[in-house]
Design an enzyme around this catalytic site. Structure first.
Site, mmCIF file in Angstrom:
data_model
loop_
_atom_site.group_PDB
_atom_site.id
_atom_site.type_symbol
_atom_site.label_atom_id
_atom_site.label_comp_id
_atom_site.label_asym_id
_atom_site.label_seq_id
_atom_site.Cartn_x
_atom_site.Cartn_y
_atom_site.Cartn_z
ATOM 1 N N TYR A 53 17.202 -5.350 46.066
ATOM 2 C CA TYR A 53 17.178 -4.903 44.634
ATOM 3 C C TYR A 53 18.556 -4.903 44.282
ATOM 4 C CZ TYR A 53 12.184 -4.053 44.079
ATOM 5 O OH TYR A 53 10.964 -4.297 43.920
ATOM 6 N N GLN A 86 7.075 -6.145 30.813
ATOM 7 C CA GLN A 86 6.791 -5.894 32.413
ATOM 8 C C GLN A 86 8.283 -6.202 33.201
ATOM 9 O OE1 GLN A 86 2.987 -8.048 33.394
ATOM 10 N NE2 GLN A 86 3.330 -8.790 31.507
ATOM 11 N N ASN A 87 9.226 -6.559 32.439
ATOM 12 C CA ASN A 87 10.130 -7.020 33.080
ATOM 13 C C ASN A 87 11.055 -5.666 33.208
ATOM 14 O OD1 ASN A 87 9.296 -9.421 32.681
ATOM 15 N ND2 ASN A 87 10.630 -10.121 31.227
ATOM 16 N N ASP A 89 14.240 -6.407 33.937
ATOM 17 C CA ASP A 89 15.829 -6.785 33.647
ATOM 18 C C ASP A 89 16.262 -5.751 32.090
ATOM 19 O OD1 ASP A 89 15.154 -8.368 31.263
ATOM 20 O OD2 ASP A 89 14.293 -9.751 32.695
ATOM 21 N N HIS A 104 6.957 -1.138 33.925
ATOM 22 C CA HIS A 104 7.171 -1.555 35.316
ATOM 23 C C HIS A 104 8.456 -1.088 35.832
ATOM 24 C CE1 HIS A 104 3.737 -4.839 35.623
ATOM 25 N NE2 HIS A 104 3.483 -3.525 35.294
ATOM 26 N N THR A 171 4.061 -14.237 30.317
ATOM 27 C CA THR A 171 3.363 -13.736 31.557
ATOM 28 C C THR A 171 1.842 -14.359 31.743
ATOM 29 O OG1 THR A 171 2.201 -11.566 32.293
ATOM 30 C CG2 THR A 171 2.233 -12.019 29.612
ATOM 31 N N SER A 172 1.844 -14.226 33.125
ATOM 32 C CA SER A 172 0.438 -15.032 33.697
ATOM 33 C C SER A 172 -0.841 -13.954 33.418
ATOM 34 C CB SER A 172 0.694 -15.143 35.297
ATOM 35 O OG SER A 172 1.062 -14.207 35.817
HETATM 36 N N1 APR Z 1 9.006 -19.622 28.864
HETATM 37 C C1 APR Z 1 7.907 -18.776 28.707
HETATM 38 N N2 APR Z 1 7.112 -18.609 29.839
HETATM 39 C C2 APR Z 1 7.563 -19.135 31.072
HETATM 40 C C3 APR Z 1 8.547 -20.002 31.141
HETATM 41 C C4 APR Z 1 9.489 -20.138 30.156
HETATM 42 N N3 APR Z 1 10.455 -20.925 30.255
HETATM 43 N N4 APR Z 1 8.562 -20.375 32.438
HETATM 44 C C5 APR Z 1 7.579 -19.708 33.185
HETATM 45 N N5 APR Z 1 7.001 -19.204 32.223
HETATM 46 C C6 APR Z 1 5.634 -18.327 32.517
HETATM 47 C C7 APR Z 1 4.640 -18.853 33.521
HETATM 48 O O1 APR Z 1 3.869 -20.124 33.059
HETATM 49 C C8 APR Z 1 3.904 -17.738 33.859
HETATM 50 O O2 APR Z 1 2.630 -17.584 33.018
HETATM 51 O O3 APR Z 1 5.914 -17.047 32.790
HETATM 52 C C9 APR Z 1 4.638 -16.689 33.631
HETATM 53 C C10 APR Z 1 5.078 -15.768 34.543
HETATM 54 O O4 APR Z 1 4.282 -15.032 35.633
HETATM 55 P P1 APR Z 1 4.378 -14.261 36.536
HETATM 56 O O5 APR Z 1 5.546 -14.923 37.457
HETATM 57 O O6 APR Z 1 3.039 -13.733 37.315
HETATM 58 O O7 APR Z 1 5.173 -12.907 35.968
HETATM 59 P P2 APR Z 1 4.558 -11.694 35.189
HETATM 60 O O8 APR Z 1 3.325 -11.999 34.309
HETATM 61 O O9 APR Z 1 5.535 -10.938 34.316
HETATM 62 O O10 APR Z 1 4.236 -10.777 36.173
HETATM 63 C C11 APR Z 1 3.649 -9.555 35.985
HETATM 64 O O11 APR Z 1 3.658 -8.919 38.461
HETATM 65 O O12 APR Z 1 4.787 -8.907 40.410
HETATM 66 C C12 APR Z 1 4.664 -8.196 39.382
HETATM 67 O O13 APR Z 1 5.880 -6.217 38.441
HETATM 68 C C13 APR Z 1 5.833 -7.723 38.715
HETATM 69 O O14 APR Z 1 6.180 -7.517 36.322
HETATM 70 C C14 APR Z 1 5.649 -8.131 37.389
HETATM 71 C C15 APR Z 1 4.241 -8.531 36.897
#
Ligand code: APR
Length: 229
Positions: A53, A86-87, A89, A104, A171-172
């Protein structure tokens, strides 16, 4: 003013140079996510987790909000914008958004391991083993790890219940309870989901999916929302 509620994930910060979690083969900045983002990982190797971190904070000091963060701040001229992120940052803050709920946690803060209400802002500086809170306990990142409760989820669900427009960005929708927040949004509230690779799980309601990067897609959404007002 109407309530625009926005749920953001790692994808909104991708174009600023912050890595997402699930796009790089299950590794987060070359680490197994469960080693650096779980309570068990912290118990196993606290100094490695602190160093991880520390590096993320240094990296954060070096990046800037992108067009998508800025567009959300701009939308405050015509909406009461509430961001649930969820970020960890601080790019929404640096873009100028005023109402941000970090479900988070936050990279720039640390907290006591005994008292979750003792939270200190350390900015982009490092924290090490032996750095303690006034209660004598080791300080830890103010991050919600896997295996931990999400204290802000109740507040987040109430915010969603009052959404006039709901926007999901980058977000995924893999991680609960955050991914379940859409179920609190009133049925007739328009929902937009902006992601270049949106989840294939399907929704039990109408969702307008915009398959684009956050910055490009936000230009489109900004125009649409401005013309609707
Ligand atoms: N613009 C928009 N979305 C994008 C871009 C972009 N340029 N590049 C990638 N993505 C999308 C991907 O397609 C994906 O669906 O961002 C998403 C990222 O997904 P994850 O990596 O799973 O992130 P997130 O959904 O924020 O994860 C949730 O998981 O590990 C934990 O606590 C952590 O907050 C996090 C949580």
């Amino acid at each position: 003013m109407k309530n625009l509620v926005v749920l953001t994930g790692a994808g909104i910060s991708a174009e600023s140079g912050v890595k997402t979690f699930r796009d790089s083969g299950g590794l987060w900045e070359n680490h197994n996510v469960m080693d650096v983002a779980s309570y068990d990982g912290w118990l196993r190797n606290p100094s490695m987790v602190l160093e991880f971190y520390n590096q993320r904070r240094l990296q954060l000091a070096d990046v800037s909000p992108n067009r998508a963060h800025l567009a959300l701040a701009e939308l405050e001229e015509i909406f009461n914008v509430i961001i649930i992120t969820q970020n960890v940052d601080d790019l929404h803050e640096r873009a100028g958004s005023k109402n941000i709920l970090h479900i988070h946690g936050e990279l720039t803060k640390v907290r006591s391991t005994q008292d979750e209400n003792y939270i200190v802002d350390i900015g982009y500086t490092a924290m090490n083993l032996g750095d303690t809170a006034p209660d004598g306990s080791q300080l830890r990142p103010h991050i919600v790890w896997f295996g931990e409760a999400v204290p802000a989820i109740e507040e987040a669900s109430k915010i969603c219940q009052n959404a006039d427009v709901f926007l999901i960005i980058g977000t995924s929708l893999n991680v609960y309870p955050a991914a379940g927040l859409i179920h609190y949004v009133p049925f007739f509230t328009p929902v937009y989901y902006l992601d270049p690779n949106p989840t294939q799980s399907g929704f039990s309601r109408k969702v307008t999916i915009i398959t684009k990067n956050a910055s490009e897609g936000m230009e489109e959404i900004l125009k649409k929302l401005k013309s609707d007002v």
